[in-house]
Structures are given as C-alpha cells and as structure tokens.
Design a protein around this motif. Structure first.
Motif, PDB file in Angstrom:
ATOM      1  N   LEU A  82      33.679  36.542  42.849  1.00  0.00           N
ATOM      2  CA  LEU A  82      34.622  35.445  42.641  1.00  0.00           C
ATOM      3  C   LEU A  82      34.673  34.472  43.814  1.00  0.00           C
ATOM      4  O   LEU A  82      34.929  33.280  43.627  1.00  0.00           O
ATOM      5  CB  LEU A  82      36.025  36.012  42.380  1.00  0.00           C
ATOM      6  CG  LEU A  82      36.188  36.755  41.044  1.00  0.00           C
ATOM      7  CD1 LEU A  82      37.514  37.493  41.011  1.00  0.00           C
ATOM      8  CD2 LEU A  82      36.090  35.775  39.872  1.00  0.00           C
TER       9      LEU A  82
ATOM     10  N   TYR B 224      37.327  36.654  33.856  1.00  0.00           N
ATOM     11  CA  TYR B 224      38.647  37.260  33.697  1.00  0.00           C
ATOM     12  C   TYR B 224      38.576  38.749  34.030  1.00  0.00           C
ATOM     13  O   TYR B 224      39.453  39.300  34.707  1.00  0.00           O
ATOM     14  CB  TYR B 224      39.153  37.051  32.275  1.00  0.00           C
ATOM     15  CG  TYR B 224      40.447  37.778  31.982  1.00  0.00           C
ATOM     16  CD1 TYR B 224      41.622  37.431  32.651  1.00  0.00           C
ATOM     17  CD2 TYR B 224      40.502  38.815  31.052  1.00  0.00           C
ATOM     18  CE1 TYR B 224      42.819  38.100  32.389  1.00  0.00           C
ATOM     19  CE2 TYR B 224      41.684  39.488  30.778  1.00  0.00           C
ATOM     20  CZ  TYR B 224      42.833  39.118  31.454  1.00  0.00           C
ATOM     21  OH  TYR B 224      44.014  39.785  31.210  1.00  0.00           O
TER      22      TYR B 224
ATOM     23  N   GLN C 299      38.443  39.205  37.716  1.00  0.00           N
ATOM     24  CA  GLN C 299      39.775  39.016  38.300  1.00  0.00           C
ATOM     25  C   GLN C 299      40.629  40.272  38.127  1.00  0.00           C
ATOM     26  O   GLN C 299      41.370  40.667  39.047  1.00  0.00           O
ATOM     27  CB  GLN C 299      40.459  37.803  37.659  1.00  0.00           C
ATOM     28  CG  GLN C 299      39.841  36.469  38.066  1.00  0.00           C
ATOM     29  CD  GLN C 299      40.425  35.302  37.306  1.00  0.00           C
ATOM     30  OE1 GLN C 299      40.836  35.442  36.142  1.00  0.00           O
ATOM     31  NE2 GLN C 299      40.455  34.142  37.931  1.00  0.00           N
TER      32      GLN C 299
ATOM     33  N   ASN D  67      35.487  40.761  44.403  1.00  0.00           N
ATOM     34  CA  ASN D  67      35.819  39.739  45.399  1.00  0.00           C
ATOM     35  C   ASN D  67      34.575  38.945  45.804  1.00  0.00           C
ATOM     36  O   ASN D  67      34.619  37.718  45.937  1.00  0.00           O
ATOM     37  CB  ASN D  67      36.444  40.397  46.631  1.00  0.00           C
ATOM     38  CG  ASN D  67      36.776  39.385  47.714  1.00  0.00           C
ATOM     39  OD1 ASN D  67      37.556  38.466  47.509  1.00  0.00           O
ATOM     40  ND2 ASN D  67      36.163  39.556  48.881  1.00  0.00           N
TER      41      ASN D  67
END
Length: 399
Positions: free
Chosen positions: A303, A282, A285, A300
């Motif tokens: 993830l 989280y 993000q 980036n």
C-alpha cells in the motif's frame, strides 16, 4: 445488414485521437458490465508504481486494439476486400474483447487464479448469463462461438486472428504506443500510419510490402526497448514480489473475506467479475489490522510502496552476506529473500521458430519472404546469444 448506431459514436483517445463506433453490437459490448470492469484493471500491472503516470487501464487498451483493427478493416483495401461484413464484425468484437479475462495486476493474477486470461475471456464470452454474451447473441446467435474461434486461433480464416494475435498485430501496436505515451517514455514509438499503408493480404495471410520494412524494423526495436526498459523493470518486479509473498503468507492465515474466493479454487464468472484491483486493495487494507506480523508488513509495503532492494548478478559472497543480515535482523528468509532467474532469449521481441511466428514481407515479385531474410537488423536480433541473469530481492532496511 447489421444494426448500426443512430450516429457514429466517438470516444476521445490520447493515442488514436478518436475511437469510432458505428455498429450497435460494439457499443453494447462496451457498455456491458464485464467490459466496464476493465476500467478497474491497470494495463501494466506493477509498473504504475514505477512510472507514476502509467495509470491507464485494460479498458483504454482494449478500445485502442479495436480502433486499429477497425482501421485495418476499413483502410487496408486487401483486408476490406477479403472479409465480409459479418467477418469484420467478428474480428472487431474479438479485438475489443481480447483482454476481457484479465485479473488484477495483469498476468501475475494468473498465478493465483490458476486460469489463463485467454481461457477466462472465452468463458465470459460463452457464458449465457453475462451481459457480453447477451449483447453478442442479440446481433447474431453464432457470434460468441465465432469470436472464441478467433481468440483461440481456430478460425478457418487465419487472417482474422493474425490481425489481433500474431507477431504483427493490433494488440502489440496499441500497447507499445499507449504504454510509451502513458509512461512518458519514447521507447515504444513507431510509425503506425506507415505500417497500415503497407499492410497487404497474400494467400489469406497478413503481410507487409517490402517498402514498409523499415517501419517494421522500428516496430520490432520498439518492442525490444519497451521490454527491457519498462515491462521488465526490476522495481516493477519487486512490487509483484510483494503481492506474491503476501499471498504466500496469507495461504497460512485465511482470515480476510474478500480474498477467500481466490483461495478456494476456480472463481465463478460472477466472483471473477467482482475481483478487481479495488477489491484487492481493500483486502490489503484489511490486512493492516491482521494479528500476523508478516502479513501486516507486506500489506504495508504494497500500500505504501516500500519495495525490496535488488542486486543484479550477485556474487556468492554478497548472497551469503545478505542472508546473514536478514537472519540477524529477524527476517524470515522464506518471505524476505527472493531470487529471480531470467533468460534474455525468453524476451526477444521477434522470433521465427515456426511459420506462425514469421512476419511475411511481400517482395516486388509478389512473393512472400520472411522478415529476417530482408532485414539485417532483424537477422542480427535472431542471432543474439542467450544470457542468464540472476537478481536477488530483499528488504532495503538491512543495508
């Protein structure tokens, strides 16, 4: 007599078939929130980015270690005869809870938290406010302290910690078999049944009948291959580097709430409980909206699995060229160039540097002899020369 469940509880398991629970204290520990948290911690850190089925958790591994330890207590006659029922409960609880203090992304988290997972495990067990502690003292007031003595190798009976943490233990046996199964590799397979059949106790120490030597050799070689093919996979290291570089940059930004407890020193036990991989993802993000370009880029990469490229044992010319390309394309070398130095002897699957590291074999004369004195394969492993390797990591876009 210790409290038992109204019937033997069974949990299906792909490695052991079933996990069997008959003591209420074990069942209560499994259902405690601190143990349930392990559902949210990957067993293999960044390896799930390399082996796509390696989604197993510390929860399943911990149950597996408990099950092997339970079988040792019940099926190995000399262990069963050596330990009282209370001692068996202590060692079963220690086996179940041994990884309670692991943070997100396996051992890497310790570089951020600054506290070893073993110490964190003990803290959670001894904290009167945790559900784990309450489950244990409901059975016996001294149970938390005795479990910690096992986990810290301070128990008066060495056998009890050898079963969980030694060169031949339930922890290694489970993670080799489980990690091999979950990664879809065959490197970690060995004959667990044969090892259990040949385990013995001599002088209050765990040992193996000489007739079981070849199954121990297979176990040692399984460790060797799993380290070099799975645990030390260069791409798994790349994923770890992404996270490390993210936090190196984040330490200068400090604008994401969920990460702040990590940056402010030691986590409280309650803050640690909340710090699972879901929370970390989280935070990554949230970092996608950061005003900092480097932080956004690493979020980036983490993830969306944009890993760094790597070169094994690069020449000086290659290093110079890589650094030049990075600078030409605007990459900050402080974040986008990374070197790893490894020593092969640091990852030997077996050593005999002191008596506590020796796997003892029980010969026909009922004498204890070291594994290396009995096995030519192990003797050869111990003579391996140390090799130093260098690997460099960098964004693959520059190639």
């Amino acid at each position: 007599m210790f409290n038992k469940t109204n019937e033997t509880k069974v949990l299906r398991d792909p490695v052991h078939g079933y996990i069997h629970v008959k003591y209420q204290v074990i069942w209560d520990c499994i259902n405690a929130k601190e143990f349930q948290r392990l559902h949210r911690i990957h067993q293999l850190g960044g390896d799930f980015q390399i082996y796509h089925t390696a989604e197993h958790s510390r929860f399943s591994h911990s149950l597996g270690v408990y099950e092997i330890t339970r079988r040792m207590c019940e099926e190995v006659d000399s262990i069963s005869a050596t330990l009282s029922e209370y001692e068996k409960i202590q060692v079963l609880c220690a086996a179940l809870l041994h990884d309670l203090g692991h943070g997100p992304f396996s051992h890497f988290f310790e570089t951020l938290h600054k506290k070893h997972h073993e110490q964190m495990t003990c803290d959670l067990i001894l904290d009167p406010e945790t559900q784990i502690h309450q489950a244990l003292i409901k059975e016996d007031e001294s149970l938390p302290q005795n479990i910690v003595l096992i986990l810290t190798h301070k128990h008066l009976k060495p056998l009890m910690y050898q079963m969980i943490s030694s060169q031949l233990d339930a922890d290694r046996m489970d993670y080799l078999l489980r990690d091999a199964y979950e990664t879809g590799t065959s490197y970690g397979n060995f004959d667990l049944e044969r090892i259990l059949r040949t385990l013995r106790v001599k002088n209050d120490s765990l040992c193996v009948k000489l007739s079981g030597m070849h199954s121990i050799e297979d176990y040692i070689m399984a460790r060797y291959h799993m380290y070099w093919q799975v645990y030390l996979h260069p791409d798994a290291k790349s994923y770890e580097i992404m996270i490390q570089q993210f936090f190196k940059r984040y330490s200068k930004i400090r604008n994401i709430d969920v990460f702040e407890p990590l940056m402010d020193g030691d986590l409280s036990n309650n803050e640690f409980f909340l710090m699972d991989e879901h929370r970390m993802f989280y935070g990554f993000q949230q970092a996608l909206d950061s005003g900092d370009e480097i932080l956004r880029d690493f979020a980036n990469r983490i993830l969306n699995r944009h890993l760094f490229e790597w070169i094994e044992d690069p020449t000086k010319q290659q290093i110079t060229e890589i650094k030049k390309k990075l600078e030409q394309q605007g990459f900050d070398l402080n974040y986008y160039y990374y070197e790893v130095i490894s020593h092969s002897k640091a990852y030997l699957p077996y050593t005999e540097n002191d008596e506590n590291q020796i796997i003892w074999m029980l010969n026909d004369k009922k004498e204890l002899v070291s594994l290396s004195s009995s096995s030519q394969i192990v003797k050869a492993l111990l003579k391996m020369k140390n090799q130093t390797n260098k690997r460099i990591y960098f964004p693959k876009e520059i190639i």
